[in-house]
Design a protein around this motif. Structure first.
Motif, PDB file in Angstrom:
ATOM      1  N   PHE A  68      -4.567   4.384   5.013  1.00 50.73           N
ATOM      2  CA  PHE A  68      -5.250   5.680   4.942  1.00 50.73           C
ATOM      3  C   PHE A  68      -5.497   6.233   6.347  1.00 50.73           C
ATOM      4  CE2 PHE A  68      -6.135   4.939   0.454  1.00 50.73           C
ATOM      5  CZ  PHE A  68      -6.151   6.226  -0.050  1.00 50.73           C
ATOM      6  N   TYR A  69      -5.772   5.328   7.288  1.00 52.43           N
ATOM      7  CA  TYR A  69      -5.988   5.778   8.664  1.00 52.43           C
ATOM      8  C   TYR A  69      -4.700   6.324   9.262  1.00 52.43           C
ATOM      9  CZ  TYR A  69      -7.333   5.720  13.576  1.00 52.43           C
ATOM     10  OH  TYR A  69      -7.585   6.086  14.879  1.00 52.43           O
ATOM     11  N   LEU A  70      -3.567   5.661   8.961  1.00 53.80           N
ATOM     12  CA  LEU A  70      -2.293   6.115   9.508  1.00 53.80           C
ATOM     13  C   LEU A  70      -1.869   7.449   8.902  1.00 53.80           C
ATOM     14  CD1 LEU A  70      -0.267   2.759   9.697  1.00 53.80           C
ATOM     15  CD2 LEU A  70      -0.970   4.202  11.619  1.00 53.80           C
ATOM     16  N   ARG A  71      -1.815   7.527   7.584  1.00 56.78           N
ATOM     17  CA  ARG A  71      -1.440   8.768   6.900  1.00 56.78           C
ATOM     18  C   ARG A  71      -2.078   8.769   5.520  1.00 56.78           C
ATOM     19  NH1 ARG A  71       2.136  12.558   9.002  1.00 56.78           N
ATOM     20  NH2 ARG A  71       1.416  13.623   7.137  1.00 56.78           N
ATOM     21  N   TRP A  72      -3.148   9.526   5.372  1.00 53.92           N
ATOM     22  CA  TRP A  72      -3.873   9.524   4.102  1.00 53.92           C
ATOM     23  C   TRP A  72      -3.047  10.121   2.973  1.00 53.92           C
ATOM     24  CZ3 TRP A  72      -4.621  14.126   1.647  1.00 53.92           C
ATOM     25  CH2 TRP A  72      -4.487  15.283   2.410  1.00 53.92           C
ATOM     26  N   ASP A  73      -2.150  11.080   3.296  1.00 49.81           N
ATOM     27  CA  ASP A  73      -1.371  11.710   2.240  1.00 49.81           C
ATOM     28  C   ASP A  73      -0.337  10.742   1.663  1.00 49.81           C
ATOM     29  OD1 ASP A  73      -0.147  11.682   4.678  1.00 49.81           O
ATOM     30  OD2 ASP A  73       0.741  13.693   4.511  1.00 49.81           O
ATOM     31  N   LEU A  74       0.296   9.958   2.552  1.00 49.84           N
ATOM     32  CA  LEU A  74       1.218   8.929   2.048  1.00 49.84           C
ATOM     33  C   LEU A  74       0.459   7.847   1.277  1.00 49.84           C
ATOM     34  CD1 LEU A  74       3.698   8.388   5.041  1.00 49.84           C
ATOM     35  CD2 LEU A  74       4.045   9.708   2.933  1.00 49.84           C
ATOM     36  N   ALA A  75      -0.741   7.538   1.732  1.00 43.12           N
ATOM     37  CA  ALA A  75      -1.553   6.529   1.045  1.00 43.12           C
ATOM     38  C   ALA A  75      -1.897   6.968  -0.371  1.00 43.12           C
ATOM     39  CB  ALA A  75      -2.826   6.252   1.834  1.00 43.12           C
ATOM     40  N   LEU A  76      -2.139   8.270  -0.551  1.00 42.38           N
ATOM     41  CA  LEU A  76      -2.446   8.763  -1.893  1.00 42.38           C
ATOM     42  C   LEU A  76      -1.250   8.614  -2.824  1.00 42.38           C
ATOM     43  CD1 LEU A  76      -4.511  12.012  -1.135  1.00 42.38           C
ATOM     44  CD2 LEU A  76      -5.341   9.822  -2.037  1.00 42.38           C
ATOM     45  N   VAL A  77      -0.042   8.746  -2.294  1.00 43.13           N
ATOM     46  CA  VAL A  77       1.164   8.525  -3.103  1.00 43.13           C
ATOM     47  C   VAL A  77       1.208   7.084  -3.599  1.00 43.13           C
ATOM     48  CG1 VAL A  77       3.687   8.466  -3.062  1.00 43.13           C
ATOM     49  CG2 VAL A  77       2.459  10.334  -1.931  1.00 43.13           C
ATOM     50  N   VAL A  78       0.865   6.158  -2.688  1.00 46.00           N
ATOM     51  CA  VAL A  78       0.854   4.735  -3.074  1.00 46.00           C
ATOM     52  C   VAL A  78      -0.221   4.482  -4.133  1.00 46.00           C
ATOM     53  CG1 VAL A  78       0.437   2.398  -2.244  1.00 46.00           C
ATOM     54  CG2 VAL A  78       1.750   4.015  -0.849  1.00 46.00           C
ATOM     55  N   MET A  79      -1.399   5.052  -3.924  1.00 42.36           N
ATOM     56  CA  MET A  79      -2.497   4.822  -4.856  1.00 42.36           C
ATOM     57  C   MET A  79      -2.190   5.356  -6.254  1.00 42.36           C
ATOM     58  SD  MET A  79      -4.816   3.076  -3.322  1.00 42.36           S
ATOM     59  CE  MET A  79      -3.509   2.280  -2.367  1.00 42.36           C
ATOM     60  N   ALA A  80      -1.302   6.341  -6.316  1.00 39.89           N
ATOM     61  CA  ALA A  80      -0.945   6.890  -7.624  1.00 39.89           C
ATOM     62  C   ALA A  80      -0.213   5.882  -8.489  1.00 39.89           C
ATOM     63  CB  ALA A  80      -0.076   8.141  -7.431  1.00 39.89           C
ATOM     64  N   LEU A  81       0.378   4.862  -7.835  1.00 42.10           N
ATOM     65  CA  LEU A  81       1.092   3.831  -8.594  1.00 42.10           C
ATOM     66  C   LEU A  81       0.170   2.700  -9.062  1.00 42.10           C
ATOM     67  CD1 LEU A  81       4.294   3.528  -6.351  1.00 42.10           C
ATOM     68  CD2 LEU A  81       4.082   4.722  -8.540  1.00 42.10           C
ATOM     69  N   MET A  82      -1.051   2.645  -8.546  1.00 45.78           N
ATOM     70  CA  MET A  82      -1.956   1.547  -8.870  1.00 45.78           C
ATOM     71  C   MET A  82      -2.282   1.434 -10.367  1.00 45.78           C
ATOM     72  SD  MET A  82      -2.439  -0.242  -6.193  1.00 45.78           S
ATOM     73  CE  MET A  82      -0.728   0.162  -5.818  1.00 45.78           C
ATOM     74  N   PRO A  83      -2.475   2.565 -11.094  1.00 42.91           N
ATOM     75  CA  PRO A  83      -2.757   2.430 -12.531  1.00 42.91           C
ATOM     76  C   PRO A  83      -1.662   1.681 -13.297  1.00 42.91           C
ATOM     77  CG  PRO A  83      -3.320   4.632 -11.791  1.00 42.91           C
ATOM     78  CD  PRO A  83      -2.624   3.967 -10.647  1.00 42.91           C
ATOM     79  N   LEU A  84      -0.404   1.784 -12.812  1.00 46.70           N
ATOM     80  CA  LEU A  84       0.679   1.048 -13.477  1.00 46.70           C
ATOM     81  C   LEU A  84       0.466  -0.455 -13.328  1.00 46.70           C
ATOM     82  CD1 LEU A  84       3.774   3.201 -12.414  1.00 46.70           C
ATOM     83  CD2 LEU A  84       2.586   3.184 -14.626  1.00 46.70           C
ATOM     84  N   LEU A  85       0.033  -0.876 -12.133  1.00 45.73           N
ATOM     85  CA  LEU A  85      -0.243  -2.292 -11.906  1.00 45.73           C
ATOM     86  C   LEU A  85      -1.406  -2.757 -12.776  1.00 45.73           C
ATOM     87  CD1 LEU A  85       0.296  -4.892 -10.293  1.00 45.73           C
ATOM     88  CD2 LEU A  85      -1.275  -4.039  -8.549  1.00 45.73           C
ATOM     89  N   MET A  86      -2.446  -1.948 -12.870  1.00 42.67           N
ATOM     90  CA  MET A  86      -3.602  -2.311 -13.692  1.00 42.67           C
ATOM     91  C   MET A  86      -3.234  -2.363 -15.169  1.00 42.67           C
ATOM     92  SD  MET A  86      -6.495   0.000 -11.750  1.00 42.67           S
ATOM     93  CE  MET A  86      -7.813  -0.558 -12.818  1.00 42.67           C
ATOM     94  N   LEU A  87      -2.371  -1.448 -15.598  1.00 43.21           N
ATOM     95  CA  LEU A  87      -1.948  -1.448 -16.993  1.00 43.21           C
ATOM     96  C   LEU A  87      -1.146  -2.698 -17.320  1.00 43.21           C
ATOM     97  CD1 LEU A  87      -1.725   0.087 -19.697  1.00 43.21           C
ATOM     98  CD2 LEU A  87       0.357   1.171 -18.808  1.00 43.21           C
ATOM     99  N   ALA A  88      -0.250  -3.090 -16.416  1.00 42.61           N
ATOM    100  CA  ALA A  88       0.532  -4.309 -16.622  1.00 42.61           C
ATOM    101  C   ALA A  88      -0.384  -5.527 -16.690  1.00 42.61           C
ATOM    102  CB  ALA A  88       1.562  -4.470 -15.503  1.00 42.61           C
ATOM    103  N   THR A  89      -1.381  -5.571 -15.797  1.00 43.29           N
ATOM    104  CA  THR A  89      -2.317  -6.695 -15.789  1.00 43.29           C
ATOM    105  C   THR A  89      -3.096  -6.766 -17.094  1.00 43.29           C
ATOM    106  OG1 THR A  89      -2.528  -6.533 -13.390  1.00 43.29           O
ATOM    107  CG2 THR A  89      -4.252  -7.737 -14.560  1.00 43.29           C
TER     108      THR A  89
END
Length: 578
Positions: free
Chosen positions: A166-187
């Motif tokens: 997030f410190y390096l590039r918050w906008d790119l970090a938000l793209v990554v965070m958008a994939l997190m629900p998929l990981l939680m759903l699989a878990t």
């Protein structure tokens, strides 16, 4: 909604497991805390190392000179050394605390198990209890000590690496965070299925362990009856069921890792694509993109571990339930509570005067009484023979005297003190029980004789063997008293096993002696040879001899005949012999 429900269920499972077993980790909490701090320091060192790596790339790209390499490279090496040392130290301390916790939990569970009544063991197979003391305990540890450290370290590592991206590039970090629900759903989906499988696997493991224990213990019977194929088929059936459950678990765990790897690959590719666009626009450096991608790889590792911990909590909950069934079992017989009005006698009896007054007993769940209004006395130096047909209640006495059970009516006193007023330790130090089934333990002959008298000297062991008529055949064994015996002593005859048990009783030397069918399985000659030893053993003690063998009546001062749990006749030995 489903994800929130799964998170709450996992949190509840974790709280229940920790509430039950975390107190056992108290002696090692300081060690676990230090281990956690060291592992966090290792994560911080990794964060710093990646940052330096990004600086090196940018420096080389901008200057094209090695001058921009040496300074950050030195600090990178320092960070790597710190990370390596702290990782080693943290892992070692975690492992040490883990092994101590395992030892403590197993010791506590076994100690509780030894206080439970025969009724509990009648409801649970030996193999299943062994499985609970091994595999189930391991599963609980994976959550309570090492699992908890991993949970904290992984969570803080996620904060470090997520904070960096997030410190390096918050906008790119938000793209990554958008994939997190998929990981939680699989878990969520994996944990729900694994919950049922974990319970089935632990139960199946207990069943196959029980089958193995029973099959090995009765291998002589299966050979004699030619039922080896039947035993093999039964074991194969249990094994196939266990294999099916294990394979299902393996499929889940094998599928979970590549799925998370696929999500990580998608995130990295998205970042690289967007990063290339940002570099072309001059808003991101090559080093920044490399650092971002590296942090992303570091981020997914602890995220994956956190997902695996959800599955670990599920398995630990199943094992926790199985172990709790043992720990929550209430012993039927306990010492008098300190707050009760009953006086507790902590000293063993000195004389051995045994008196039964209108004693009755009913086995739990049995429609027929064990004993009804039984009264008699065994005085010091006196031998009383209790005889009668099978099921008359003879062996019930051997369960009441050491207080495996308490009478449901009447009272039993020893030296004038109700057995229930003795502490269990004092009572059981007051009597020696020679059970019908002779127990020979794995160990030397001397170990077996000294069982129950661990501080006995070699001279005392030899004297007890001599008194029991066992010394002669023991000396003929390959290593004499140091000869190792297998479980149940297969290299000994029935009479030899009996004499080792008698030597054990001689060495224990208590004022009350209880002999339960001491001649079972012996031929007439062996019985005749054993009678003088029994007479010597009983000399000067209060002795209760329980046997259907009336040839032993010559040893007795009084013969009591039981029938359907009641005393039918009482006579002197002379009358019975006549």
């Amino acid at each position: 909604m489903d994800i929130a429900v799964t998170a709450r269920a996992t949190q509840q499972d974790l709280r229940q497991v920790l509430a039950r077993f975390w107190p056992l980790a108290r002696p090692d909490r300081a060690t676990l805390t230090v281990a956690t701090l060291l592992m966090v320091a290792a994560a911080a060192a990794d964060t710093a190392a990646v940052w330096m790596f990004s600086d090196i790339v940018d420096g080389l790209a901008e200057t094209g000179s090695l001058a921009a390499y040496w300074a950050p490279a030195r600090w990178w090496i320092v960070a790597a050394v710190i990370g390596g040392v702290t990782t080693f130290a943290g892992s070692y301390l975690t492992g040490m605390a883990t092994e101590r916790f395992l030892l403590r939990l197993r010791d506590n569970t076994f100690a509780h198990l030894q206080r439970l009544s025969p009724e509990f063991f009648a409801r649970h197979s030996l193999g299943d209890l062994v499985a609970r003391l091994s595999g189930d305990i391991d599963a609980i540890e994976s959550m309570v000590s090492s699992g908890l450290v991993q949970l904290v370290v992984s969570g803080i590592s996620v904060l470090f690496f997520a904070g960096a991206i997030f410190y390096l590039r918050w906008d790119l970090a938000l793209v990554v965070m958008a994939l997190m629900p998929l990981l939680m759903l699989a878990t969520r989906r994996f944990s729900r299925r694994l919950n049922a499988l974990s319970r089935d696997e632990r139960a199946s493991n207990g069943a196959i362990t029980a089958r193995l224990e029973e099959s090995i213990a009765t291998i002589g019977l299966s050979q004699a009856y030619r039922t080896e194929d039947l035993q093999g088929r039964r074991l194969h059936h249990d094994g196939r069921r266990w294999m099916g459950i294990r394979l299902a678990q393996n499929r889940l765990s094998s599928l979970y890792t590549p799925l998370t790897d696929l999500l990580e690959t998608g995130a990295v590719l998205a970042v690289l694509g967007l990063g290339a666009w940002e570099i072309a626009a001059g808003r991101l450096t090559i080093g920044g993109l490399v650092g971002f991608a590296t942090y992303l790889g570091f981020l997914f590792a602890p995220l994956q571990r956190l997902g695996e911990l959800v599955l670990t909590v599920t398995a630990a909950r199943a094992s926790s339930d199985r172990l709790a069934e043992v720990l929550d079992a209430v012993p039927l017989i306990t010492d008098p509570a300190p707050a009760s009005n009953a006086r507790t006698v902590d000293a063993p009896a000195r004389h051995g005067l045994l008196s039964l007054s209108r004693v009755s007993f009913d086995y739990p769940g049995s429609p027929t009484p064990g004993l009804r209004d039984v009264s008699f006395t065994v005085r010091p130096g006196e031998l009383v023979l209790v005889t009668g047909p099978s099921g008359a209640g003879k062996s019930t006495l051997t369960r009441l005297l050491p207080r495996y059970y308490d009478p449901t009516g009447g009272a039993i006193t020893l030296d004038g003190v109700d057995l229930r007023d003795y502490s269990l330790a004092a009572l059981r130090q007051s009597l020696t029980l020679l059970p019908q089934e002779i127990t020979i333990l794995t160990g030397t002959v001397a170990d077996n004789i000294a069982y129950g008298s661990p501080h006995a000297t070699p001279e005392a062991v030899a004297e007890a063997a001599r008194a029991a008529g066992a010394e002669e055949f023991i000396r003929r064994l390959p290593n004499g008293f140091d000869t190792r015996l297998g479980h149940r002593g297969p290299q000994l005859s029935g009479g030899q096993r009996q004499r080792i048990a008698l030597a054990r009783a001689f060495l224990r030397d208590t004022p009350l002696l209880v002999l339960d069918e001491p001649t079972t399985g012996l031929d007439n000659r062996a019985v005749a040879e054993l009678v003088p030893t029994l007479r010597t053993l009983a000399h000067g003690r209060a002795t209760l001899l329980i046997s259907h063998d009336l040839s032993l009546a010559a040893l007795a001062d009084t013969v009591i005949t039981l029938d359907h749990g009641t005393v039918s006749t009482t006579a002197t030995a002379e009358v019975v012999s006549a």
